[in-house]
Design a protein around this motif. Structure first.
Motif, short mmCIF file in Angstrom:
data_model
loop_
_atom_site.label_atom_id
_atom_site.label_comp_id
_atom_site.label_asym_id
_atom_site.label_seq_id
_atom_site.Cartn_x
_atom_site.Cartn_y
_atom_site.Cartn_z
N GLU A 96 0.83 -1.20 0.00
CA GLU A 96 0.00 0.00 0.00
C GLU A 96 0.88 1.26 0.00
O GLU A 96 2.01 1.24 0.49
CB GLU A 96 -0.90 0.05 1.25
N SER A 97 0.30 2.34 -0.50
CA SER A 97 0.96 3.64 -0.44
C SER A 97 -0.11 4.72 -0.46
O SER A 97 -1.27 4.45 -0.79
CB SER A 97 1.92 3.82 -1.62
N GLY A 98 0.30 5.93 -0.09
CA GLY A 98 -0.60 7.07 -0.18
C GLY A 98 -1.16 7.57 1.13
O GLY A 98 -1.89 8.57 1.16
N GLY A 99 -0.85 6.89 2.22
CA GLY A 99 -1.34 7.36 3.50
C GLY A 99 -0.64 8.64 3.93
O GLY A 99 0.31 9.09 3.30
N GLY A 100 -1.14 9.23 5.01
CA GLY A 100 -0.52 10.45 5.51
C GLY A 100 -1.42 11.19 6.47
O GLY A 100 -2.42 10.65 6.95
N LEU A 101 -1.05 12.44 6.74
CA LEU A 101 -1.79 13.30 7.65
C LEU A 101 -2.56 14.33 6.83
O LEU A 101 -2.00 14.97 5.94
CB LEU A 101 -0.82 14.00 8.60
N VAL A 102 -3.84 14.47 7.14
CA VAL A 102 -4.68 15.41 6.41
C VAL A 102 -5.68 16.03 7.38
O VAL A 102 -6.04 15.41 8.39
CB VAL A 102 -5.42 14.69 5.25
N GLN A 103 -6.09 17.24 7.09
CA GLN A 103 -7.09 17.90 7.94
C GLN A 103 -8.49 17.38 7.61
O GLN A 103 -8.75 16.92 6.48
CB GLN A 103 -7.05 19.41 7.72
N ALA A 104 -9.37 17.48 8.57
CA ALA A 104 -10.75 17.08 8.35
C ALA A 104 -11.33 17.83 7.15
O ALA A 104 -11.09 19.02 6.99
CB ALA A 104 -11.58 17.36 9.59
N GLY A 105 -12.05 17.09 6.31
CA GLY A 105 -12.60 17.67 5.09
C GLY A 105 -11.71 17.48 3.88
O GLY A 105 -12.13 17.72 2.75
N GLN A 109 0.89 -4.66 4.37
CA GLN A 109 1.39 -4.28 5.69
C GLN A 109 0.63 -3.10 6.29
O GLN A 109 0.74 -2.83 7.48
CB GLN A 109 2.87 -3.94 5.60
N GLY A 110 -0.11 -2.39 5.46
CA GLY A 110 -0.90 -1.27 5.95
C GLY A 110 -0.24 0.07 5.75
O GLY A 110 0.99 0.17 5.69
N THR A 111 -1.06 1.10 5.66
CA THR A 111 -0.58 2.47 5.56
C THR A 111 -1.41 3.33 6.50
O THR A 111 -2.64 3.20 6.57
CB THR A 111 -0.65 2.98 4.10
N GLN A 112 -0.73 4.21 7.23
CA GLN A 112 -1.40 5.02 8.25
C GLN A 112 -2.10 6.22 7.61
O GLN A 112 -1.51 6.95 6.81
CB GLN A 112 -0.39 5.51 9.28
N VAL A 113 -3.35 6.40 7.99
CA VAL A 113 -4.10 7.60 7.62
C VAL A 113 -4.51 8.30 8.90
O VAL A 113 -5.15 7.70 9.78
CB VAL A 113 -5.36 7.24 6.79
N THR A 114 -4.12 9.56 9.02
CA THR A 114 -4.46 10.34 10.21
C THR A 114 -5.20 11.60 9.76
O THR A 114 -4.69 12.35 8.94
CB THR A 114 -3.21 10.74 11.00
#
Length: 126
Positions: free
Chosen positions: A6-15, A118-123
């Motif tokens: 997987e790829s493309g996860g990350g930190l993003v603001q609501a909306g 393995q998973g990707t973190q989305v916050t």
């Protein structure tokens, strides 16, 4: 050996939006369906979305309907998850997976899937 990455996860603001990608590889890899699950800290792994290659049917958890879109390219063994209007409750590790057979609603059960990434973190921050 089948591998899902997987790829493309990350930190993003609501909306905000994110697009996850998953690439599958391996000797003679083929699948009936592929999907996305997620797991937040202290919670069980939960179904997000799935796509069945034959016919292109897609399925979504109620919590993401209208906000997330699953798509893919069977010939390239790739799937994507476009996530829009993200909410803090969407924060989790997102896993890509592949099933060799199945039907709906079995595809909402993680036990239906033989291969996992393995998973990707989305916050999502509020």
């Amino acid at each position: 050996q089948v591998q899902l990455v997987e790829s493309g996860g990350g930190l993003v603001q609501a909306g905000g939006s994110l697009r996850l990608s998953c690439a599958a590889s391996g000797y003679m890899f083929s699948s009936y369906a592929m999907g996305w699950f997620r797991q937040a800290p202290g919670k069980e792994r939960e179904f997000v979305a799935a796509i069945v290659w034959s016919g292109g049917s897609t399925y979504y958890a109620d919590s993401v309907k209208g906000r997330f879109t699953i798509s893919g390219d069977n010939a390239k063994n790739k799937i994507y998850l476009q996530m829009n209007s993200l909410k803090p409750d969407d924060t989790a590790v997102y896993y890509c997976c592949a099933a060799r057979w199945g039907s709906w609603p079995l595809l909402s059960n993680p036990n239906q899937y033989a291969y996992w990434g393995q998973g990707t973190q989305v916050t999502v921050s509020s």
